[in-house]
Design a protein around this motif. Sequence first.
Motif, PDB file in Angstrom:
ATOM      1  N   MET A   1       0.852  -1.181   0.000  1.00 25.30           N
ATOM      2  CA  MET A   1       0.000   0.000   0.000  1.00 25.30           C
ATOM      3  C   MET A   1       0.891   1.235   0.000  1.00 25.30           C
ATOM      4  O   MET A   1       1.857   1.303   0.750  1.00 25.30           O
ATOM      5  N   HIS A   2       0.546   2.192  -0.804  1.00 24.23           N
ATOM      6  CA  HIS A   2       1.328   3.418  -0.956  1.00 24.23           C
ATOM      7  C   HIS A   2       0.388   4.603  -0.763  1.00 24.23           C
ATOM      8  O   HIS A   2      -0.577   4.766  -1.523  1.00 24.23           O
ATOM      9  N   ILE A   3       0.668   5.419   0.266  1.00 25.88           N
ATOM     10  CA  ILE A   3      -0.070   6.651   0.491  1.00 25.88           C
ATOM     11  C   ILE A   3       0.929   7.785   0.667  1.00 25.88           C
ATOM     12  O   ILE A   3       2.127   7.569   0.836  1.00 25.88           O
ATOM     13  N   ALA A   4       0.436   9.005   0.621  1.00 32.70           N
ATOM     14  CA  ALA A   4       1.274  10.186   0.849  1.00 32.70           C
ATOM     15  C   ALA A   4       0.368  11.359   1.154  1.00 32.70           C
ATOM     16  O   ALA A   4      -0.844  11.315   0.936  1.00 32.70           O
ATOM     17  N   ASP A   5       0.965  12.425   1.671  1.00 36.22           N
ATOM     18  CA  ASP A   5       0.252  13.698   1.836  1.00 36.22           C
ATOM     19  C   ASP A   5      -1.084  13.514   2.548  1.00 36.22           C
ATOM     20  O   ASP A   5      -2.125  13.976   2.103  1.00 36.22           O
ATOM     21  N   VAL A   6      -1.008  12.836   3.686  1.00 39.08           N
ATOM     22  CA  VAL A   6      -2.213  12.652   4.498  1.00 39.08           C
ATOM     23  C   VAL A   6      -2.607  13.974   5.156  1.00 39.08           C
ATOM     24  O   VAL A   6      -3.779  14.312   5.269  1.00 39.08           O
ATOM     25  N   HIS A   7      -1.622  14.732   5.599  1.00 42.08           N
ATOM     26  CA  HIS A   7      -1.823  16.071   6.166  1.00 42.08           C
ATOM     27  C   HIS A   7      -2.738  16.052   7.386  1.00 42.08           C
ATOM     28  O   HIS A   7      -3.687  16.835   7.492  1.00 42.08           O
ATOM     29  N   LEU A   8      -2.446  15.161   8.313  1.00 45.88           N
ATOM     30  CA  LEU A   8      -3.173  15.166   9.579  1.00 45.88           C
ATOM     31  C   LEU A   8      -2.996  16.519  10.259  1.00 45.88           C
ATOM     32  O   LEU A   8      -1.896  17.074  10.294  1.00 45.88           O
ATOM     33  N   GLY A   9      -4.074  17.058  10.795  1.00 45.12           N
ATOM     34  CA  GLY A   9      -4.019  18.370  11.442  1.00 45.12           C
ATOM     35  C   GLY A   9      -4.408  19.511  10.539  1.00 45.12           C
ATOM     36  O   GLY A   9      -4.575  20.647  11.006  1.00 45.12           O
ATOM     37  N   ALA A  10      -4.585  19.246   9.244  1.00 46.92           N
ATOM     38  CA  ALA A  10      -5.015  20.297   8.325  1.00 46.92           C
ATOM     39  C   ALA A  10      -6.485  20.629   8.587  1.00 46.92           C
ATOM     40  O   ALA A  10      -7.265  19.792   9.022  1.00 46.92           O
ATOM     41  N   LYS A  11      -6.849  21.869   8.301  1.00 47.66           N
ATOM     42  CA  LYS A  11      -8.244  22.309   8.405  1.00 47.66           C
ATOM     43  C   LYS A  11      -8.683  22.757   7.013  1.00 47.66           C
ATOM     44  O   LYS A  11      -8.613  23.932   6.675  1.00 47.66           O
ATOM     45  N   PRO A  12      -9.135  21.807   6.203  1.00 44.17           N
ATOM     46  CA  PRO A  12      -9.400  22.109   4.798  1.00 44.17           C
ATOM     47  C   PRO A  12     -10.566  23.066   4.606  1.00 44.17           C
ATOM     48  O   PRO A  12     -11.448  23.197   5.458  1.00 44.17           O
ATOM     49  N   ASP A  13     -10.546  23.746   3.436  1.00 38.69           N
ATOM     50  CA  ASP A  13     -11.705  24.524   3.031  1.00 38.69           C
ATOM     51  C   ASP A  13     -12.885  23.583   2.876  1.00 38.69           C
ATOM     52  O   ASP A  13     -12.755  22.491   2.334  1.00 38.69           O
ATOM     53  N   ALA A  14     -14.035  24.015   3.354  1.00 38.27           N
ATOM     54  CA  ALA A  14     -15.221  23.165   3.220  1.00 38.27           C
ATOM     55  C   ALA A  14     -16.456  24.039   3.281  1.00 38.27           C
ATOM     56  O   ALA A  14     -16.422  25.168   3.775  1.00 38.27           O
ATOM     57  N   GLY A  15     -17.556  23.543   2.746  1.00 43.02           N
ATOM     58  CA  GLY A  15     -18.819  24.246   2.880  1.00 43.02           C
ATOM     59  C   GLY A  15     -19.276  24.224   4.325  1.00 43.02           C
ATOM     60  O   GLY A  15     -18.743  23.504   5.171  1.00 43.02           O
ATOM     61  N   SER A  16     -20.283  25.048   4.637  1.00 46.55           N
ATOM     62  CA  SER A  16     -20.717  25.205   6.023  1.00 46.55           C
ATOM     63  C   SER A  16     -21.159  23.893   6.645  1.00 46.55           C
ATOM     64  O   SER A  16     -21.023  23.688   7.849  1.00 46.55           O
TER      65      SER A  16
END
Length: 366
Positions: free
Chosen positions: A1-16
């Motif tokens: 399995m290959h993953i990357a750029d999980v970015h735990l702790g990010a607060k992404p842009d999202a709708g309300s």
Amino acid sequence: MHIADVHLGAKPDAGSAYSAKREKEIWNSLARVTEICNEEKAEVLLIAGDLFHRQPLLRELKEVNSLFERMADTQVVLTAGNHDYLKRDSYYRTFEWAQNVHMILSEELSCVELPELSLAVYGMSYYAREIREGRYDTALPEGRQRYEILLAHGGDERHIPIQKERLSVLGYDYVALGHIHKPQILADNRWNLMETQSKAGTVYESRIAYSGALEPIDKNDTGRHGYIQGDLTGTGCRIEFIPCALREYIHLPVMVQKKMTGHGLKECIRDRIKELGMQNIYRVTVKGFRDPDILFDLNDMDPYGNITDLTDETKPAYDFARLLGQNKGDLLGRFIESLMDYDEDSVEYLALCEGVQALMETRRGL
């Protein structure tokens, strides 16, 4: 399995409707990958940088370690990327991982050997936010095990530039790439975007790939996101991109009709979002020609609470023939006469619309 750029702790842009959920959803996606590793009895989980969006907290590392430790059959190998690079006081430096977790902490190319799998995984971690040297260009394997994999994070001028031609001749059985958020494979020395040129379930014969971000973390991270599942054997490397993100960011153009009202536009947006998926998050651009007397209230166009941006690029659809008849010989009439014969999709026609609108508003001001 290959993953990357999980970015735990990010607060992404999202709708309300999703803004409070997205940070937790990224954690849930990583947990789901570890569950899949258990179900599939994956032997190796490769994490090609940026597991965290910034410097990880000690409690966060303990949470991640607990997830990894539960994988009975899976060895984890990871590196630090440009977001979670190894600062002097980084908890990465001293953290005690579970026995099945191997973090490559070296600033130079080094190796984790897994003899029970006849596997050597090479890589390096970031010690700064930017590395402008092409460090993977000469990162040759050393023949330590039958199978050799390179974990590499980078691909632009500020984050270890990558030359496809050099990468393809290094001699690794597989190169697991991170940093670019769109899933891509290297085929015939060209990057092919998996999101546009493949369907889920397509198997590729390829030795080099970006898995892309596990979840989209920015409104420009459009398209499908997930992980790569691969089989490495003596006859070659076969990989498959598996979409698994909970949501997609979609740029949605909506064309208006000349007689469409604000209520009609809201219905149109609602229907398009319902068609494409109410779980997704949208940037909506309203285009086309509208009734000059109609002004769309953009504050009332988000029926499901999942629109991050809504832009009105419409132009007023004036009856130029009628206006010309009413203004024959004056400035407005001469302006209309000079441009009204162009097609609606031409630059001249758009200039006509904008010019007439400006002149009409000036006239109202007088």
